[in-house]
Write a protein that holds these residues in place. Structure first.
Motif, PDB file in Angstrom:
ATOM      1  N   ALA A  39       0.921  -1.079  -0.180  1.00 22.01           N
ATOM      2  CA  ALA A  39      -0.370  -0.186  -0.170  1.00 22.01           C
ATOM      3  C   ALA A  39       0.569   1.005   0.428  1.00 22.01           C
ATOM      4  O   ALA A  39       2.073   1.497   0.682  1.00 22.01           O
ATOM      5  N   PRO A  40       0.321   2.251  -0.506  1.00 22.19           N
ATOM      6  CA  PRO A  40       1.344   3.709  -0.675  1.00 22.19           C
ATOM      7  C   PRO A  40       1.423   3.832   1.284  1.00 22.19           C
ATOM      8  O   PRO A  40       0.812   3.338   1.802  1.00 22.19           O
ATOM      9  N   GLY A  41       3.058   4.568   1.078  1.00 24.15           N
ATOM     10  CA  GLY A  41       3.366   4.891   2.341  1.00 24.15           C
ATOM     11  C   GLY A  41       3.705   3.428   3.357  1.00 24.15           C
ATOM     12  O   GLY A  41       4.720   3.486   4.172  1.00 24.15           O
ATOM     13  N   LYS A  42       2.741   2.498   3.234  1.00 25.07           N
ATOM     14  CA  LYS A  42       3.760   0.917   4.139  1.00 25.07           C
ATOM     15  C   LYS A  42       3.983  -0.106   3.094  1.00 25.07           C
ATOM     16  O   LYS A  42       4.624  -0.187   1.823  1.00 25.07           O
ATOM     17  N   GLU A  43       5.287  -0.816   4.311  1.00 22.22           N
ATOM     18  CA  GLU A  43       6.217  -1.840   3.871  1.00 22.22           C
ATOM     19  C   GLU A  43       5.379  -2.775   3.312  1.00 22.22           C
ATOM     20  O   GLU A  43       4.079  -2.926   3.046  1.00 22.22           O
ATOM     21  N   ARG A  44       6.085  -3.514   2.404  1.00 23.62           N
ATOM     22  CA  ARG A  44       5.381  -4.744   1.616  1.00 23.62           C
ATOM     23  C   ARG A  44       4.937  -5.786   2.979  1.00 23.62           C
ATOM     24  O   ARG A  44       6.084  -5.795   3.103  1.00 23.62           O
ATOM     25  N   GLU A  45       4.373  -6.036   2.688  1.00 27.83           N
ATOM     26  CA  GLU A  45       3.483  -7.299   3.564  1.00 27.83           C
ATOM     27  C   GLU A  45       3.048  -8.726   2.624  1.00 27.83           C
ATOM     28  O   GLU A  45       2.236  -8.897   2.212  1.00 27.83           O
ATOM     29  N   GLY A  46       3.442  -9.837   3.488  1.00 25.83           N
ATOM     30  CA  GLY A  46       3.271 -11.350   3.158  1.00 25.83           C
ATOM     31  C   GLY A  46       2.105 -11.123   3.397  1.00 25.83           C
ATOM     32  O   GLY A  46       1.373 -10.940   4.622  1.00 25.83           O
ATOM     33  N   VAL A  47       1.134 -11.363   2.635  1.00 26.79           N
ATOM     34  CA  VAL A  47       0.129 -11.949   2.635  1.00 26.79           C
ATOM     35  C   VAL A  47      -0.739 -13.673   2.622  1.00 26.79           C
ATOM     36  O   VAL A  47      -1.544 -14.443   3.835  1.00 26.79           O
ATOM     37  N   SER A  48      -0.265 -14.067   2.042  1.00 27.44           N
ATOM     38  CA  SER A  48      -0.878 -15.775   1.854  1.00 27.44           C
ATOM     39  C   SER A  48       0.637 -16.354   1.581  1.00 27.44           C
ATOM     40  O   SER A  48       1.537 -16.409   0.273  1.00 27.44           O
ATOM     41  N   CYS A  49       1.002 -17.591   1.001  1.00 29.50           N
ATOM     42  CA  CYS A  49       1.860 -18.400   0.718  1.00 29.50           C
ATOM     43  C   CYS A  49       1.347 -20.310   0.794  1.00 29.50           C
ATOM     44  O   CYS A  49       0.556 -20.735   1.365  1.00 29.50           O
ATOM     45  N   ILE A  50       1.287 -20.894  -0.934  1.00 28.94           N
ATOM     46  CA  ILE A  50       1.148 -21.912  -0.206  1.00 28.94           C
ATOM     47  C   ILE A  50       2.364 -22.535  -1.311  1.00 28.94           C
ATOM     48  O   ILE A  50       2.790 -22.320  -1.696  1.00 28.94           O
ATOM     49  N   SER A  51       2.679 -23.248  -0.113  1.00 25.00           N
ATOM     50  CA  SER A  51       4.150 -24.506  -0.377  1.00 25.00           C
ATOM     51  C   SER A  51       4.728 -25.387  -1.354  1.00 25.00           C
ATOM     52  O   SER A  51       2.621 -25.887  -1.719  1.00 25.00           O
ATOM     53  N   GLU A  52       5.463 -25.809  -2.016  1.00 27.94           N
ATOM     54  CA  GLU A  52       5.740 -26.353  -3.518  1.00 27.94           C
ATOM     55  C   GLU A  52       4.911 -28.108  -3.129  1.00 27.94           C
ATOM     56  O   GLU A  52       4.348 -28.421  -4.232  1.00 27.94           O
ATOM     57  N   THR A  53       5.060 -28.121  -1.695  1.00 24.01           N
ATOM     58  CA  THR A  53       5.651 -29.805  -1.892  1.00 24.01           C
ATOM     59  C   THR A  53       4.350 -30.849  -1.493  1.00 24.01           C
ATOM     60  O   THR A  53       3.400 -31.173  -2.703  1.00 24.01           O
ATOM     61  N   ILE A  54       3.855 -30.359  -0.317  1.00 19.47           N
ATOM     62  CA  ILE A  54       2.028 -30.845  -0.261  1.00 19.47           C
ATOM     63  C   ILE A  54       0.757 -29.732  -0.794  1.00 19.47           C
ATOM     64  O   ILE A  54      -0.195 -30.139  -0.001  1.00 19.47           O
ATOM     65  N   GLY A  55       1.323 -28.588  -0.595  1.00 18.68           N
ATOM     66  CA  GLY A  55      -0.298 -27.342  -1.015  1.00 18.68           C
ATOM     67  C   GLY A  55      -0.312 -26.932   0.385  1.00 18.68           C
ATOM     68  O   GLY A  55      -1.366 -26.705   0.649  1.00 18.68           O
ATOM     69  N   ASN A  56       0.587 -27.045   1.453  1.00 18.62           N
ATOM     70  CA  ASN A  56       0.093 -26.546   2.420  1.00 18.62           C
ATOM     71  C   ASN A  56       0.013 -24.353   2.431  1.00 18.62           C
ATOM     72  O   ASN A  56       0.902 -23.920   1.418  1.00 18.62           O
ATOM     73  N   THR A  57      -0.382 -24.786   3.457  1.00 12.41           N
ATOM     74  CA  THR A  57      -1.372 -22.429   2.959  1.00 12.41           C
ATOM     75  C   THR A  57      -1.431 -22.123   4.261  1.00 12.41           C
ATOM     76  O   THR A  57      -1.126 -22.656   5.571  1.00 12.41           O
ATOM     77  N   TYR A  58      -0.365 -21.277   4.521  1.00 12.40           N
ATOM     78  CA  TYR A  58      -0.395 -19.694   5.232  1.00 12.40           C
ATOM     79  C   TYR A  58      -0.784 -18.465   4.967  1.00 12.40           C
ATOM     80  O   TYR A  58      -0.439 -18.089   3.752  1.00 12.40           O
ATOM     81  N   TYR A  59      -1.713 -17.678   6.417  1.00 10.04           N
ATOM     82  CA  TYR A  59      -1.599 -16.178   6.436  1.00 10.04           C
ATOM     83  C   TYR A  59      -1.736 -15.828   7.123  1.00 10.04           C
ATOM     84  O   TYR A  59      -1.169 -16.129   8.302  1.00 10.04           O
ATOM     85  N   ALA A  60      -1.036 -14.026   6.804  1.00 14.69           N
ATOM     86  CA  ALA A  60      -0.691 -13.447   7.633  1.00 14.69           C
ATOM     87  C   ALA A  60      -1.971 -12.920   8.440  1.00 14.69           C
ATOM     88  O   ALA A  60      -3.684 -13.192   8.379  1.00 14.69           O
ATOM     89  N   ASP A  61      -1.699 -12.850   9.747  1.00 13.37           N
ATOM     90  CA  ASP A  61      -3.007 -13.168  10.924  1.00 13.37           C
ATOM     91  C   ASP A  61      -4.087 -11.778  10.246  1.00 13.37           C
ATOM     92  O   ASP A  61      -5.347 -11.502  10.535  1.00 13.37           O
ATOM     93  N   SER A  62      -3.468 -10.949   9.629  1.00 13.12           N
ATOM     94  CA  SER A  62      -4.395 -10.045   9.091  1.00 13.12           C
ATOM     95  C   SER A  62      -5.869 -10.283   8.159  1.00 13.12           C
ATOM     96  O   SER A  62      -6.514  -9.402   8.007  1.00 13.12           O
ATOM     97  N   VAL A  63      -4.935 -11.358   7.789  1.00 14.20           N
ATOM     98  CA  VAL A  63      -5.839 -11.217   6.633  1.00 14.20           C
ATOM     99  C   VAL A  63      -6.905 -13.069   7.132  1.00 14.20           C
ATOM    100  O   VAL A  63      -7.373 -13.381   6.023  1.00 14.20           O
ATOM    101  N   LYS A  64      -6.490 -13.676   8.078  1.00  6.98           N
ATOM    102  CA  LYS A  64      -6.967 -15.421   8.399  1.00  6.98           C
ATOM    103  C   LYS A  64      -7.693 -15.417   8.369  1.00  6.98           C
ATOM    104  O   LYS A  64      -8.728 -14.227   9.506  1.00  6.98           O
TER     105      LYS A  64
END
Length: 123
Positions: A39-64
C-alpha cells in the motif's frame, strides 16, 4: 521467471474479489507461491503462501479467516479468494515465487514477481 497478477478492482467493504496468478513460461507447481501486497507509504506485507510440496497454506494474521489461497496445477494458476474485504486491504497485490517451503511458512523470500493488480476497498 515472471508472474502476472490479475483480478483486482474497486469493491465495497464486505465485498469479495478473486485474484489470479499466471506464470510466464514455467510451471507454478514447481514452486511455492506467495501473495504479497504493498500500500502507498507502507512496507511490503506477505499475505499468503502455498507450499510446493504438500500444498500447505499460510496466512498473515491480518487476513486469516477471510482470504484463501489455492492452486490449480492442471491450469497452471494460483488464486487468492478475498472475502469480507476491508478498507485496509487496499493495496497493489503481487504473486511471487518463494525460495523455499520453509520461507513460505514465514511469508518471506519472494524471489520473482511481475506486474501487480490494484485492489481498492472503498464505499
Amino acid at each position: 521467471v515472471q508472474l502476472q497478477a490479475s483480478g483486482g478492482g474497486l469493491v465495497q467493504p464486505g465485498g469479495s474479489l478473486r485474484l489470479s496468478c499466471a506464470p510466464s513460461g514455467f510451471a507454478l507447481a514447481d514452486y511455492a507461491i506467495a501473495w504479497f501486497r504493498q500500500a502507498p507509504g507502507k512496507e511490503r506485507e506477505g499475505v499468503s503462501c502455498i507450499s510446493e510440496t504438500i500444498g500447505n497454506t499460510y496466512y498473515a494474521d491480518s487476513v486469516k479467516g477471510r482470504f484463501t489461497i489455492s492452486r490449480d496445477n492442471a491450469k497452471n494458476m494460483v488464486y487468492l479468494q478475498m472475502n469480507s474485504l476491508k478498507p485496509e486491504d487496499t493495496a497493489v497485490y503481487y504473486c511471487a515465487t518463494v525460495a523455499s517451503d520453509h520461507l513460505c511458512l514465514f511469508l518471506r523470500g519472494f524471489a520473482s514477481w511481475g506486474q501487480g493488480t490494484l485492489v481498492t476497498v472503498s464505499s
